[in-house]
Design a protein around this motif. Structure first.
Motif, PDB file in Angstrom:
ATOM      1  N   THR A  35      -0.494  61.847  44.769  1.00  0.00           N
ATOM      2  CA  THR A  35      -0.232  61.847  46.207  1.00  0.00           C
ATOM      3  C   THR A  35       0.259  63.227  46.593  1.00  0.00           C
ATOM      4  N   VAL A  36      -0.398  63.837  47.565  1.00  0.00           N
ATOM      5  CA  VAL A  36       0.032  65.164  48.013  1.00  0.00           C
ATOM      6  C   VAL A  36       0.708  65.019  49.371  1.00  0.00           C
ATOM      7  N   LEU A  37       1.941  65.487  49.466  1.00  0.00           N
ATOM      8  CA  LEU A  37       2.643  65.481  50.749  1.00  0.00           C
ATOM      9  C   LEU A  37       2.777  66.929  51.213  1.00  0.00           C
ATOM     10  N   ALA A  38       2.115  67.251  52.325  1.00  0.00           N
ATOM     11  CA  ALA A  38       2.168  68.617  52.843  1.00  0.00           C
ATOM     12  C   ALA A  38       1.951  68.595  54.353  1.00  0.00           C
ATOM     13  N   PRO A  39       2.789  69.215  55.134  1.00  0.00           N
ATOM     14  CA  PRO A  39       3.932  69.977  54.686  1.00  0.00           C
ATOM     15  C   PRO A  39       5.100  69.071  54.317  1.00  0.00           C
ATOM     16  N   ALA A  40       5.738  69.390  53.217  1.00  0.00           N
ATOM     17  CA  ALA A  40       6.936  68.671  52.769  1.00  0.00           C
ATOM     18  C   ALA A  40       7.774  69.668  51.978  1.00  0.00           C
ATOM     19  N   THR A  41       8.990  69.899  52.439  1.00  0.00           N
ATOM     20  CA  THR A  41       9.841  70.907  51.800  1.00  0.00           C
ATOM     21  C   THR A  41      10.956  70.233  51.025  1.00  0.00           C
TER      22      THR A  41
END
Ligand SMILES: Cc1cc2nc3c(=O)[nH]c(=O)nc-3n(C[C@H](O)[C@H](O)[C@H](O)COP(=O)(O)OP(=O)(O)OC[C@H]3O[C@@H](n4cnc5c(N)ncnc54)[C@H](O)[C@@H]3O)c2cc1C
Length: 422
Positions: free
Chosen positions: A129-135
């Protein structure tokens, strides 16, 4: 909006070459991954100035990940490395002459590399799972072990719970700082910074050559880009950009033309403002311990290098290739995985650190050579380059740690076109 919580075996913070390669390698092994990237994928292709030179060993690693075929169409093969000092050629290296299977470096734009890695990851058995944008802004964990990450996204906060958190978040790593692994890190400022810019490629230059031009204590790199331009890295004294800017854009054009008269026209046409340039402050970071319970560092976060000989991307890929199978074996232990993961991370550092140290030492030697300024010192530098150029054995000894660290000599008697996958 309430906090969301997601779970995975591994949480990777940072979607640069290292983080993306690790996510791919783990997904190929069937492991579940959450990858957090603070850059917004919707906001274009990302910064123009990032590592684009991939060493022959980087090509080998991409091939090992099954990604080379995917990116080779976007890669520009480089055949030669040429150094001119005070207007005279002192070194001319042909990569085809080296006795390795993967001989040629390539120029590969990072957006092409990263999207190829992402596309391949999506096709693997392990869920990613890719979360972007996520800081990533905080580490989770009540006791001494890190159990995940808290990240901020435009839609609220996300908690990622994972058996292992990987800080692949670059030279100013947040994970390194939050985990305490940065406390004993040694940061060494180098004497110079680099101003990067891209110009039209001079028509009479070979498009398959890396060029280094040195004059006295000043030098610049000229690297052909896959898009047909030339990427220029001009060295300025530490903090010297402010002075250069005060002198105006013409001063920068003159500096470039003094080192390479062939780019004088291109610098007049192609360099319109300071926004066409980017500054890379050059430092190296040595981190004594790359891991703590529940957390490990990878790529620039574990070992920031200087840009000399384009080593950063290669080491980030090599870290990922080394770490993934070790983590896979540790995760297979199920309930006992915590301890096994700790041991795997220590093994990873032990296996990777010597190659990183060799690159760092080579870069520092090269930096010193570049910055020798007095007439006697410059004569010595030219003599050194000529000596290296005259001996194939010496050339190999000097350049192998940078370009071929993971390869053994072989295929020596077959022409490059037959054996080299590039
Ligand atoms: C101008 C320039 C030119 C360079 N040229 C070369 C070259 O030609 N060849 C070469 O080998 N190397 C080069 N380098 C170095 C190379 O780019 C790096 O060594 C390489 O990208 C390291 O990969 P990485 O994955 O470790 O880190 P990075 O590529 O830095 O990736 C880290 C990622 O983490 C993300 N991130 C950071 N903080 C957070 C957070 N808190 N939460 C979520 N995500 C976060 C960042 O947005 C980034 O995408 C260059 C670097 C620069 C800046």
């Amino acid at each position: 909006m309430p906090d969301e919580t997601v779970e995975a075996e591994v949480c990777v913070v940072g979607g640069g070459p290292g983080g993306r390669a690790l996510a791919l390698a783990l997904a190929r092994l069937g492991r579940s991954v959450v990858l957090l990237e603070r850059r917004d994928p919707g906001r274009g292709a990302g910064p123009v100035f990032r590592g684009e030179s991939v060493s022959p060993d980087g090509v080998r690693l991409l091939d090992g990940l099954g990604a080379w075929e995917q990116v080779r169409g976007a890669a520009h093969r480089v055949d030669r490395l040429e150094i001119e000092d005070a207007g005279r050629r002192v070194l001319d290296v042909r990569f085809a002459d080296f006795p390795y299977r993967y001989r040629h470096p390539v120029e590969l734009p990072q957006p092409a590399l990263l999207s190829a890695l992402a596309e391949l990851t999506a096709r693997q058995p392990g869920p990613c799972t890719v979360l972007a944008p996520a800081t990533a802004v905080a580490l989770l964990g009540a006791g001494p072990a890190v159990t995940g990450v808290r990240a901020v996204t435009p839609h609220g906060t996300v908690r990622v719970r994972a058996a292992l958190t990987v800080g692949a978040d670059g030279r100013h790593s947040t994970v390194r700082r939050l985990s305490g692994l940065g406390e004993r890190a040694r940061r060494t400022l180098l004497e110079r910074d680099v101003v990067w810019l891209k110009l039209p490629h001079p028509a009479d230059w070979d498009r398959r050559a890396y060029r280094v031009r040195i004059a006295g204590g000043s030098h610049a790199l000229f690297l052909p880009c896959a898009d047909g331009r030339v990427r220029v890295g001009l060295n300025v004294p530490k903090g010297g950009l402010r002075q250069l800017r005060a002198q105006g854009l013409d001063a920068l054009r003159r500096r470039l033309a003094a080192l390479a008269p062939e780019v004088a026209d291109a610098a007049r046409e192609g360099l319109r403002g300071w926004s066409d340039t980017a500054l890379l402050d050059i430092f190296t970071t040595e981190v004594p311990r790359w891991s703590a319970p529940g957390v490990v560092l990878l790529g620039d976060a574990a070992h920031t290098l200087s840009p000399v000989l384009g080593q950063g991307v290669n080491h980030a890929l090599a870290d990922a290739a080394e770490l993934a199978p070790l983590l896979d074996r540790a995760l297979a232990e199920g309930r006992g995985a915590g301890r096994a993961l700790g041991a795997a991370c220590e093994t990873y550092q032990r296996l990777r650190e010597p190659a990183v140290a060799r690159s760092r030492a080579l870069q520092l030697r090269q930096e010193r050579l570049f910055t020798l300024a007095g007439p006697g010192a410059a004569v010595l530098r030219r003599a050194l380059y000529r000596t290296v150029g005259a001996s194939p054995a010496l050339r190999r000894r000097v350049l192998a740690p940078a370009y071929f660290p993971g390869q053994r000599p072989g295929d020596r008697h077959r022409p490059a076109a037959e054996t080299s996958p590039v």
